[in-house]
Motif scaffolding. Structure first.
Motif, PDB file in Angstrom:
ATOM      1  N   GLU A 118       0.852  -1.177   0.000  1.00 26.79           N
ATOM      2  CA  GLU A 118       0.000   0.000   0.000  1.00 26.79           C
ATOM      3  C   GLU A 118       0.888   1.226   0.000  1.00 26.79           C
ATOM      4  N   GLY A 119       0.636   2.105  -0.952  1.00 26.48           N
ATOM      5  CA  GLY A 119       1.368   3.366  -0.988  1.00 26.48           C
ATOM      6  C   GLY A 119       2.854   3.159  -1.130  1.00 26.48           C
ATOM      7  N   GLN A 120       3.292   2.462  -2.166  1.00 20.32           N
ATOM      8  CA  GLN A 120       4.715   2.238  -2.352  1.00 20.32           C
ATOM      9  C   GLN A 120       5.446   3.571  -2.429  1.00 20.32           C
ATOM     10  N   ALA A 121       6.560   3.631  -1.746  1.00 22.27           N
ATOM     11  CA  ALA A 121       7.309   4.888  -1.689  1.00 22.27           C
ATOM     12  C   ALA A 121       7.898   5.217  -3.047  1.00 22.27           C
ATOM     13  N   LYS A 122       7.876   6.502  -3.369  1.00 22.14           N
ATOM     14  CA  LYS A 122       8.493   6.952  -4.610  1.00 22.14           C
ATOM     15  C   LYS A 122      10.008   6.851  -4.470  1.00 22.14           C
ATOM     16  N   SER A 123      10.677   6.670  -5.595  1.00 21.72           N
ATOM     17  CA  SER A 123      12.126   6.536  -5.558  1.00 21.72           C
ATOM     18  C   SER A 123      12.755   7.797  -4.992  1.00 21.72           C
ATOM     19  N   LYS A 124      13.743   7.596  -4.137  1.00 27.39           N
ATOM     20  CA  LYS A 124      14.400   8.719  -3.485  1.00 27.39           C
ATOM     21  C   LYS A 124      15.849   8.798  -3.955  1.00 27.39           C
ATOM     22  N   LYS A 125      16.327  10.006  -4.005  1.00 29.19           N
ATOM     23  CA  LYS A 125      17.717  10.195  -4.391  1.00 29.19           C
ATOM     24  C   LYS A 125      18.637   9.866  -3.226  1.00 29.19           C
ATOM     25  N   THR A 126      18.115  10.051  -2.003  1.00 31.53           N
ATOM     26  CA  THR A 126      18.942   9.766  -0.840  1.00 31.53           C
ATOM     27  C   THR A 126      19.094   8.266  -0.663  1.00 31.53           C
ATOM     28  N   LYS A 127      20.206   7.852  -0.151  1.00 27.22           N
ATOM     29  CA  LYS A 127      20.485   6.433   0.032  1.00 27.22           C
ATOM     30  C   LYS A 127      19.640   5.873   1.167  1.00 27.22           C
ATOM     31  N   VAL A 128      19.007   4.730   0.934  1.00 30.56           N
ATOM     32  CA  VAL A 128      18.183   4.093   1.956  1.00 30.56           C
ATOM     33  C   VAL A 128      19.097   3.421   2.967  1.00 30.56           C
ATOM     34  N   PRO A 129      18.866   3.652   4.271  1.00 35.09           N
ATOM     35  CA  PRO A 129      19.698   3.008   5.292  1.00 35.09           C
ATOM     36  C   PRO A 129      19.682   1.496   5.131  1.00 35.09           C
ATOM     37  N   ALA A 130      20.804   0.859   5.456  1.00 36.52           N
ATOM     38  CA  ALA A 130      20.935  -0.582   5.246  1.00 36.52           C
ATOM     39  C   ALA A 130      19.866  -1.366   5.992  1.00 36.52           C
ATOM     40  N   ASN A 131      19.555  -0.959   7.238  1.00 39.23           N
ATOM     41  CA  ASN A 131      18.575  -1.726   8.007  1.00 39.23           C
ATOM     42  C   ASN A 131      17.171  -1.592   7.421  1.00 39.23           C
ATOM     43  N   GLU A 132      16.859  -0.422   6.859  1.00 36.52           N
ATOM     44  CA  GLU A 132      15.551  -0.250   6.234  1.00 36.52           C
ATOM     45  C   GLU A 132      15.460  -1.075   4.950  1.00 36.52           C
ATOM     46  N   LYS A 133      16.554  -1.111   4.200  1.00 35.13           N
ATOM     47  CA  LYS A 133      16.568  -1.923   2.975  1.00 35.13           C
ATOM     48  C   LYS A 133      16.432  -3.401   3.315  1.00 35.13           C
ATOM     49  N   SER A 134      17.104  -3.833   4.365  1.00 31.88           N
ATOM     50  CA  SER A 134      16.995  -5.237   4.783  1.00 31.88           C
ATOM     51  C   SER A 134      15.568  -5.561   5.203  1.00 31.88           C
ATOM     52  N   ALA A 135      14.935  -4.610   5.902  1.00 31.02           N
ATOM     53  CA  ALA A 135      13.547  -4.810   6.317  1.00 31.02           C
ATOM     54  C   ALA A 135      12.634  -4.940   5.102  1.00 31.02           C
ATOM     55  N   GLN A 136      12.854  -4.094   4.102  1.00 31.92           N
ATOM     56  CA  GLN A 136      12.041  -4.156   2.889  1.00 31.92           C
ATOM     57  C   GLN A 136      12.241  -5.479   2.162  1.00 31.92           C
ATOM     58  N   ASP A 137      13.484  -5.960   2.146  1.00 32.93           N
ATOM     59  CA  ASP A 137      13.763  -7.249   1.508  1.00 32.93           C
ATOM     60  C   ASP A 137      12.998  -8.376   2.204  1.00 32.93           C
ATOM     61  N   GLU A 138      13.002  -8.353   3.541  1.00 33.42           N
ATOM     62  CA  GLU A 138      12.290  -9.387   4.296  1.00 33.42           C
ATOM     63  C   GLU A 138      10.779  -9.281   4.060  1.00 33.42           C
ATOM     64  N   TYR A 139      10.294  -8.051   4.030  1.00 31.41           N
ATOM     65  CA  TYR A 139       8.865  -7.847   3.758  1.00 31.41           C
ATOM     66  C   TYR A 139       8.479  -8.435   2.405  1.00 31.41           C
ATOM     67  N   GLU A 140       9.293  -8.189   1.391  1.00 36.53           N
ATOM     68  CA  GLU A 140       8.973  -8.673   0.048  1.00 36.53           C
ATOM     69  C   GLU A 140       8.942 -10.198   0.001  1.00 36.53           C
ATOM     70  N   LYS A 141       9.837 -10.836   0.747  1.00 30.54           N
ATOM     71  CA  LYS A 141       9.802 -12.301   0.831  1.00 30.54           C
ATOM     72  C   LYS A 141       8.497 -12.749   1.504  1.00 30.54           C
ATOM     73  N   GLY A 142       8.117 -12.023   2.556  1.00 27.06           N
ATOM     74  CA  GLY A 142       6.884 -12.365   3.258  1.00 27.06           C
ATOM     75  C   GLY A 142       5.651 -12.163   2.398  1.00 27.06           C
ATOM     76  N   ALA A 143       5.658 -11.114   1.580  1.00 26.55           N
ATOM     77  CA  ALA A 143       4.521 -10.854   0.699  1.00 26.55           C
ATOM     78  C   ALA A 143       4.346 -11.989  -0.304  1.00 26.55           C
ATOM     79  N   ILE A 144       5.465 -12.504  -0.813  1.00 25.04           N
ATOM     80  CA  ILE A 144       5.402 -13.638  -1.743  1.00 25.04           C
ATOM     81  C   ILE A 144       4.879 -14.875  -1.020  1.00 25.04           C
ATOM     82  N   ALA A 145       5.369 -15.101   0.196  1.00 32.41           N
ATOM     83  CA  ALA A 145       4.915 -16.263   0.970  1.00 32.41           C
ATOM     84  C   ALA A 145       3.408 -16.200   1.211  1.00 32.41           C
TER      85      ALA A 145
END
Length: 278
Positions: free
Chosen positions: A41-68
């Motif tokens: 819901e409400g996917q974030a628009k692409s940002k020029k600023t670098k996404v913090p590593a922990n937030e990126k890791s969280a998003q990766d885990e979320y995407e795996k969960g969404a597929i599951a």
């Protein structure tokens, strides 16, 4: 995330003394809903600023969960959702994922807790408020459920929120309010057979039997094989003192009914029509 919306096919008590048939539960049109795939819901628009590593890791885990969750692997979805929160507490998509997965598992308390946290992050999200309301309703926290569903409806006129507000009002015998919400749900989504079913059940309760029959007929245009709607149509005709029409409907639907309790009910209706004609 769209929470699983449960439906039921149960007859309400028949007032034998008055020989008046009562309609099916307003929960739905007779077919159990199936949990859909997880959606962001409400996917974030692409940002020029670098996404913090922990937030990126969280998003990766979320995407795996969404597929599951999309493949019905709810326990796996929960595991990935929890891992996402471990990386980034307050990750909105992960909370929504957990709310949906827990709801699908029937763990309504954890579902409500996850949706409540998500709602705190995005209080204007109609989808989150609606799903929070559904989880709270399952927990029989009716006042809180109604408040959340009203927020969902206020946000964008959400048809599902209006439908469930109608159900709540019906169960609390606030029939005029229930009818108003059922009509609003249909106005927003005119292809919802269960909304027409709900409207018909409410009209039946208000004694407006022919109008109820019209609503059930409208639902059957959308879902012609729905047994619950067919039974309800027969009941509405019976209540409207149209036994010939009721008999036609009941005789047509009887061979399609597999549940013995429902078969017995319809057979009793047919017997009462036959006895009344003697």
């Amino acid at each position: 995330m769209t929470a699983l919306q449960k439906t039921a096919l149960t007859l309400l008590a028949l007032a034998a003394a008055a020989c008046s048939a009562s309609a099916l539960s307003p929960s739905g049109s007779g077919a159990a809903a199936v949990a859909g795939p997880a959606t962001r819901e409400g996917q974030a628009k692409s940002k020029k600023t670098k996404v913090p590593a922990n937030e990126k890791s969280a998003q990766d885990e979320y995407e795996k969960g969404a597929i599951a969750l999309r493949y019905g692997l709810t326990d796996e979805a929960i595991r990935y959702g929890e891992q996402a929160l471990a990386f980034f507490p307050g990750h909105f998509n992960a909370l929504a994922l957990l709310g949906s997965a827990y709801y699908t598992n029937g763990d309504y308390a954890r579902s409500a807790a996850a949706y409540d946290e998500a709602a705190a992050l995005k209080p204007d999200s109609a989808e989150i408020q609606r799903n929070l309301g559904l989880a709270l309703f399952e927990l029989k926290e009716t006042e809180k459920a109604e408040a959340a569903l009203k927020k969902a409806y206020a946000a964008n006129g959400d048809a599902e929120a209006a439908f469930n507000l109608g159900k709540i009002c019906f169960t609390e015998k606030r029939f005029d309010e229930a009818l108003d919400y059922a009509v609003k749900s249909i106005q927003k989504d005119g292809k919802s057979a269960r909304a027409y079913n709900l409207k018909g059940v409410i009209l039946n309760q208000l004694g407006r039997y022919l109008e109820a029959a019209g609503s059930f007929q409208a639902g059957l245009v959308l879902a012609p094989d729905d047994i619950g709607l067919q039974i309800n149509l027969g009941i509405a005709y019976l209540n409207a003192n149209e036994p010939a029409k009721a008999k036609t409907v009941f005789e047509a639907v009887l061979p399609k009914i597999q549940e013995q309790v429902l078969r017995d009910q319809v057979e009793n209706y047919l017997k009462s029509i036959k006895d009344a004609g003697k």
